[in-house]
Structures are given as C-alpha cells and as structure tokens.
Design an enzyme around this catalytic site. Structure first.
Site, short mmCIF file in Angstrom:
data_model
loop_
_atom_site.label_atom_id
_atom_site.label_comp_id
_atom_site.label_asym_id
_atom_site.label_seq_id
_atom_site.Cartn_x
_atom_site.Cartn_y
_atom_site.Cartn_z
N SER A 1 0.84 -1.20 0.00
CA SER A 1 0.00 0.00 0.00
C SER A 1 0.88 1.24 0.00
CB SER A 1 -0.89 0.03 1.24
OG SER A 1 -0.14 0.39 2.39
N ASP A 2 0.30 2.38 -0.37
CA ASP A 2 0.99 3.64 -0.13
C ASP A 2 0.90 3.94 1.36
OD1 ASP A 2 2.38 6.01 -0.58
OD2 ASP A 2 1.20 6.54 -2.34
N ALA A 3 1.63 4.94 1.81
CA ALA A 3 1.78 5.21 3.24
C ALA A 3 0.43 5.46 3.91
CB ALA A 3 2.70 6.40 3.47
N GLU A 4 0.11 4.64 4.88
CA GLU A 4 -1.10 4.74 5.71
C GLU A 4 -2.39 4.63 4.92
OE1 GLU A 4 -0.88 8.23 8.17
OE2 GLU A 4 0.68 7.35 9.44
N ALA A 5 -2.30 4.11 3.68
CA ALA A 5 -3.50 4.02 2.84
C ALA A 5 -4.50 2.99 3.38
CB ALA A 5 -3.12 3.67 1.41
#
Length: 769
Positions: free
Chosen positions: A310-314
């Site tokens: 995932s992208d950061a904190e997605a």
C-alpha cells in the site's frame, strides 16, 4: 467485421532471467521458511514502517507533521527543521524487528542506521529473516538526476536507464534493496503536484520508460548489485478530480484500459517485483481495497506475480474514505483484496491476529501474501549475500565523478528550448552576463522535489555553472532581484544592473516544495511578483533569456508573447548538476534536444489539456458554436512533443510502405529528415496514428513510435517505423480489446501538431487470405 478478444489484457512472461530450477528452489526455500514461522512472524513480513521521533528534551514537543508542513510551505527553513530534529530521539523499532513483528523498513536514509536495523533482523531475530529496505529512488540516490517529468522530455531511454542504474548502484551500496519506482501515473493535468514525478501525459512513452527502468533496477550486475523495483501508484492516480492530490477518480473502462493501465502492463511484462496501490478511490472503491484492481486486473489479466504494497497509511485511510467501519475492517478488506503489505498504518500488525482468530481472515490468506514477500527476499539474495556496511566503498561510489558527469549529461538532454529569437546560444562577443532571480542560487529549488536522499551542499547553481564554462574574460554576476513572493524590494537594483549588462539570464519558476506530493496549484502562472518583474525587465532592451526552474507546465503566455523576452529554456529541476547542464546549453556547448512530454495550456482553466483527446461533434474553430473557451486560444501554448533546437530540420517524403495491411501484419512507414541548419543537432522524430472511424470515438492522434537521431549540417536520414497492427486496437466500455478494420491517418513530424500526414487501410479479417 472486427476482431475482438474476450480476455482483457494479454498475459506475457516477465523478462527477468530466472530459470525454472532457480524459481523452484526459491519457492521451496520460501515454503520451508513459512512452515517454521508463527502467525505473528508471518504478519511481520506483511508490515512496513519507518522510525519514529520523540522529544529528547524536557518541555520540548516533537511535532514532526507540523514541521514538515511548515517547511514545505516555506515557513520553516530546512536548516531549522534539521535543528529541531537534532533535539529529538529516534526509535528505529529494533524491538519490533528483533521479535519478528516487522519485515520491512521504509525511507531510512542514513547508511549506518540501515546497517543497524539490518543487523538486528539478521542476527537477533529468531529466524534471521533480512529486512526489505524501501526508499523513494525515483531520480537518483545521492547524485540527484532530473525529475521523472524532465527525464521523459528527453525521449531518450539511455537517459532513463542511466538515471536508474546510477541510483540503483548508490542505493545498493548504501544498503537499500528495494526502490519505490518507477512512478507510472499518466498526468494530464498540470495542477496536480505529482505531475513532476510522472512520465508525462502519453501512455506509449510512459510504457517505454517503465520497461527501461524496471529492467535496469532489477538486472543483476557482476558484483550482485540489484534492487527490487515498484510500479506505482496503481492505478489512475494522475486522474484525480480537479488535479487535487488524494482526490477522487471516476473513469470509464475504456479510458482506464487505454490510458492508465498500459504503463503498468509494460512494467509487469518487464518483471517488476512490486506494485504500490494508490491513495485515492477509483469509481468509489479505494484502490488499496479493490479486489478488481489488485487481483482481477493486476494478477488475473496482467499476470503480475510479485507483491502489492500500500501507499503510506492508505490502509487506515479506508476508514476516512467511508468504505470500512474501522481500521480492523480495513485491514481485512485490504488483505483479502490482494494487498500483501501494509505501509505505515500498522493495521496488519494490530488487527490480523484477531481477524484470524475470529475467522474473518484465514491463515492461508496470510500465508499467500507472506510467500510473495519471502520469495522476493530469496530472489534478491538477501539471505545469501548479506549486505555489509562498508564506509569506504560507499564514499567511493556515491557522488563520484562518473555519476556527476552522468547527471550533467542527462540534464542537458532533458531541458526543452521553448522560444528563441536568435539570442541563444550566447554569443562569444558577450563580455558581461547578468544572472537574476533568487531561484538561480536556490540549491534546494535546483535540486527539486523528491530528492530526500540528496545533499544540497553538492548542488551546482546556475551562476556557478556559467562561471565554470564562460570563456576567459567574460564576467558573470548575480543580483537577487525577485523571487516567488510578492516582495518587490530588490526590483530597482536588479533593473539598474540589467541596464549595464550585455546579456541577461533571468531564472524564474517554482521552489522545490511548490510541486510534488500535496502541492497542487489552481493558478499556473508564475507565483508572486515574477511576471511583474520580468515584464519590466523586458523593457530594458537587453537580450534576455528566461530559464524556468519548475515541476509542472506553467501558464507562461506573457513570456512567450513578450518581444523583450528573447528566449525561454524550460529547465525543470535538473538535480545536482543543474547549473553546469544549463550553462552548457546557454553557451552553445550543447544543442538542446528535449521535447515536451506534457502539453502547456494557455491558462490553468484549460486543464486537463492533453494532445490525445477524442474529437467532438463540434471541434474547436472560428465558428461560435464549437468546443472552446471564449477567453483563451483553442490551441495549447506549447503542444506535446514540442521543442526547439539551435539548428533546423526539414521533413519530407512520408511514405506508408504498407498502404493496405492486415490485422496480423505491421504498419510500416518511413520519412526523410534533413538537418537544414549550420550545426549538429538531435531531433526526436515522432509517429502518430489516428483511427478515422471506429465503434467508439478515438483520439485525434496517438503516439505510436519515436526515434531520436543526430544529424550534421546538410545530413539526411530516412527514419523507419514498424507498428504491429495489434497496437492500433483499443478497449471498449466492457474492458474488451478491439481491433477494427478501416482507414488510419499516419502522421510523422517534430511534434503532435506539426507533422506530415498520409492515409492507409487495415483490411477486414475476411480479406486477409
């Protein structure tokens, strides 16, 4: 009457050379290791995090998020930001690593810290599983190359490969084994801040870049140098509503398949090891939790066999999207959709054990994701060739002379000459060059965004570059004059200096943080007082060249139309060697060859503006009732593919060698190009095709090939193109591939608007025999 395919995207085998025996061995070793892991350790392999910061002083609060915001908005200097960080204590999560609860580290830029966390994982964790160390290496590592958008303007895959190879070597020797690149988001809207990080607006060009970068990053060198690549952000992040970062995306199937998926397909075909899911929602479903995207399309149709991060904190952001009740549900939905690794949310660590216990997630789901991660760790030799910190080797590699030379050569090939009324290159008769503008000495701006691993102390400014290259006896002076603010305090001093100069180089554009993530802009004009100053400067009557330092296409019509501005060089953010590269172009030591990979609109209100748009029933024209804005020209300020040279080229004799061809054959074309000027130059010959009549409205032009050639004065070259008929197909609104017979217009020329045209015919399938 036409050929259709029920399957969506053809599955091809990746090009990474791993024979079947080696693959079987990797799978066997990964399964054996998996069989010895606890559930907690398996989940650890699916979790990625970075270090955390806390105050080391009583009464001092560490508010990193606010500090970063202030720095990016220009309210806090980088020096002050670093001073505040020095008063914080960093937690490298060694206890989590030691206990097997963390299998990957994100964006750790310090070589010694990389060595520390990797040593903890290998020597102190129960199963000695190495960490994946993931870093944004999209434009070099310590030696910073031009931005990805600038690289795409080179139309030169050697430039792309050199950047990837240099970044790969510097990162690998520093302990990084996984890079978050290439970024493959097609960007048609200059308001979007992350256009600077993109390969431009065209899927064909982006696909060539995707294959070149993935292969270069992942191909092993003799000493074992190799890093895993990541295609990001899956998918259609560049289509966010209004060009506003993190915003929603709503697309038809045909646009998704024709425009946004093709570069990712090229990356998958090249064997990319990881794919990063995007922040935004696509048609109402966050990409991070979309099974249709991550499993059905990416794995099922494209044949991807790596892991998804995932992208950061997605993952936790799915709750904010309103598509998950809480982070626990978000963790389940994202894993089951095909998201193998959670970056920074820590939701997998916190909730997957409970979800397994409750039966909402099966341990076999976790096993499947864990195996994908473990297989890549074995494939990249992390268990067998353990990285050792070698300070001397790092020192000899990063920012070495060869790498800086490569960055300088790349920079020269990425800049685009937009205007030249004959004042460039600077005449050798000129004895006094004046450089104006704060940006010309702003090392952070010249280095540009997405250069976290760089060091501005090594950055070459434009004044320094000119002084490095001007002939003996030529003076180069600098006066600040103006910047991106509204301040006009230094105007008069600068204008007086301009009246005394022989030649003026005015540097305008954007600071490093005016583009990039979370840096969308509604107004695309030069910020602050820049336009006002340049208008007054143009009245001084001195030869004036404007050098643009920016991360996006800007609305620079006032510069183009002002006769007092004799030249405009779009230099983008060229990185460490920017000053030297720009100086070589201005002084004529290199003939500019860059071509625009994005359209320049007249005003931000025209965005999104791109060359490969479908026609309408009332195409823009002089008649009132046609598709256009009343207050700006119909045509773009500068079209896709545009760029000037210090020489001239003539196109003639465009010939279709296959005027009638079948769906199983190739469209073959040749065109003659001549250098009609008085110096050597490089030209990017561009091939476009238009499907005249189809079951769906087709783009007015689509790039199907390009060749960058070098010609001496008077030299002629016959440039040939071969396009498989299959590449003339398109997707319908059900995501099915269609290849329809009929008439095609073929264009060859210097840009998407200035080209020769001929017609040809694709036969119906029944006529092929």
């Amino acid at each position: 009457m036409e050929k259709t395919e029920n399957r969506n995207m053809e599955v091809k085998t990746g090009s990474v050379k791993t024979d079947s025996i080696q693959k079987d061995n990797i799978k066997t070793r990964a399964r054996d290791l998996l069989s010895r892991m606890t559930l907690e350790e398996k989940i650890g392999q699916l979790s990625q995090a970075g270090s955390t910061m806390a105050s080391a002083l009583p009464g001092f609060e560490a508010d990193i998020g606010s500090w970063v915001t202030e720095m990016m908005e220009g309210r806090l200097s980088k020096e002050e930001f670093e001073r505040r960080l020095s008063m914080c204590r960093e937690d490298l999560r060694e206890e989590e690593i030691r206990s097997g609860r963390l299998g990957s580290f994100v964006n750790l830029y310090d070589d010694e810290k990389v060595a520390k966390v990797q040593k903890t994982a290998i020597q102190e964790s129960r199963l000695h599983i190495p960490l994946l160390i993931g870093v944004d290496v999209i434009r070099g590592y310590r030696t910073i190359f031009p931005t990805p958008l600038a690289q795409s303007c080179s139309f030169d895959m050697d430039v792309v490969r050199t950047c990837a190879q240099t970044g790969k070597r510097e990162a690998w020797v520093s302990g990084v084994n996984w890079v978050f690149g290439p970024m493959l988001d097609i960007a048609r809207d200059a308001r979007w801040g992350r256009i600077v990080e993109s390969p431009g607006e065209d899927p064909y060009l982006a696909g060539q870049i995707a294959a070149a970068q993935v292969k270069t990053f992942q191909e092993p060198e003799e000493d074992g140098c190799r890093v895993a690549a990541t295609a990001k952000h899956f998918v259609a992040y560049g289509a966010v509503s209004g060009g506003q970062d993190y915003n929603t995306v709503d697309l038809s199937k045909k646009i998704l398949y024709d425009i946004y998926l093709p570069p990712f397909k090229k990356a998958v075909d090249a064997g990319v090891s990881a794919v990063m899911s995007a922040f935004h929602d696509l048609d109402g479903v966050p990409c991070t939790m979309s099974r249709e995207l991550l499993t059905d399309i990416l794995r099922g149709e494209m044949g991807f066999d790596g892991f998804v991060v995932s992208d950061a904190e997605a993952v936790k952001q799915c709750v904010v999207h309103g598509t998950a009740r809480d982070e626990k549900e978000a963790a389940a939905l994202c894993l089951l959709a095909g998201g193998d690794m959670d970056m920074s949310s820590l939701d997998y660590i916190q909730y997957l054990p409970q979800l397994v216990e409750e039966g909402r997630v099966k341990e076999e789901d976790i096993d499947r994701a864990c195996l994908r991660v473990l297989e890549k760790k074995f494939e990249y030799g992390l268990f067998d060739n353990v990285w050792q910190y070698d300070e001397e080797k790092i020192r000899k590699t990063v920012l070495c002379d060869a790498h800086r030379k490569a960055a300088r050569e790349a920079g020269k090939r990425c800049a685009v000459l937009l205007k030249n009324d004959g004042i460039l290159p600077i005449s050798r008769e000129i004895k006094n060059i004046l450089v104006l503008g704060a940006l010309s000495e702003d090392k952070e701006a010249l280095m540009g965004p997405w250069s976290f691993t760089g060091n501005k102390e090594y950055q070459v400014t434009i004044t320094e570059g000119l002084r490095n290259y001007v002939p003996e006896g030529v003076s180069v002076t600098w006066v600040r004059g103006f910047d991106v603010s509204e301040d006009e305090t230094d105007f008069e001093e600068a204008l007086e200096a301009a009246r005394q100069a022989d030649f003026i180089v005015a540097v305008a554009g954007e600071t490093a943080f005016m583009s990039g993530e979370a840096s969308s802009r509604a107004d695309l004009h030069l910020a602050g007082s820049q336009e006002r100053f340049l208008k007054r400067l143009a009245g001084c009557g001195k030869p004036t060249a404007v050098v643009l330092i920016n991360g996006r296409p800007l609305a620079i019509g006032p510069l183009k139309e002002n006769p007092g501005i004799g030249a405009i060089l779009e230099a983008w953010h060229l990185g460490t060697e920017a000053g030297n590269a720009i100086a070589e172009i201005l002084l004529g030591l290199y003939n500019p060859s860059g071509r625009l990979s994005v359209t320049f609109a007249n005003e931000g209100g025209q965005e999104p503006m791109y060359y490969n748009h479908p026609n309408t029933g009332k195409p823009g024209g002089s008649f009132k009732f046609t598709s256009k804005y009343q207050d700006v020209p119909i045509r773009p300020l500068y079209p896709f593919g545009y760029g000037l040279s210090y020489t001239t080229f003539d196109y003639r004799d465009l010939v279709v060698d296959t005027p009638v061809f079948s769906a199983e054959e190739e469209l073959k074309v040749h065109v003659t190009v001549e250098n009609t000027g008085d110096r050597f130059g490089e030209e990017t010959v561009q091939l476009y095709v238009h499907d005249v009549t189809a079951s769906l409205a087709r783009p007015v032009k689509e790039l199907k090939g390009f060749r960058k050639i070098g010609l001496r004065p008077g030299e002629t070259s016959v440039v040939e193109f071969s396009v498989p008929a299959e590449e003339l197909g398109f997707y319908d609104n059900q995501g099915r591939r269609r290849l329809e017979p009929g008439t095609f217009e073929v264009f060859a020329g210097r840009n998407s608007e200035d080209a020769l045209m001929v017609s040809c015919e694709m036969r119906k399938p029944s006529e092929n025999n």
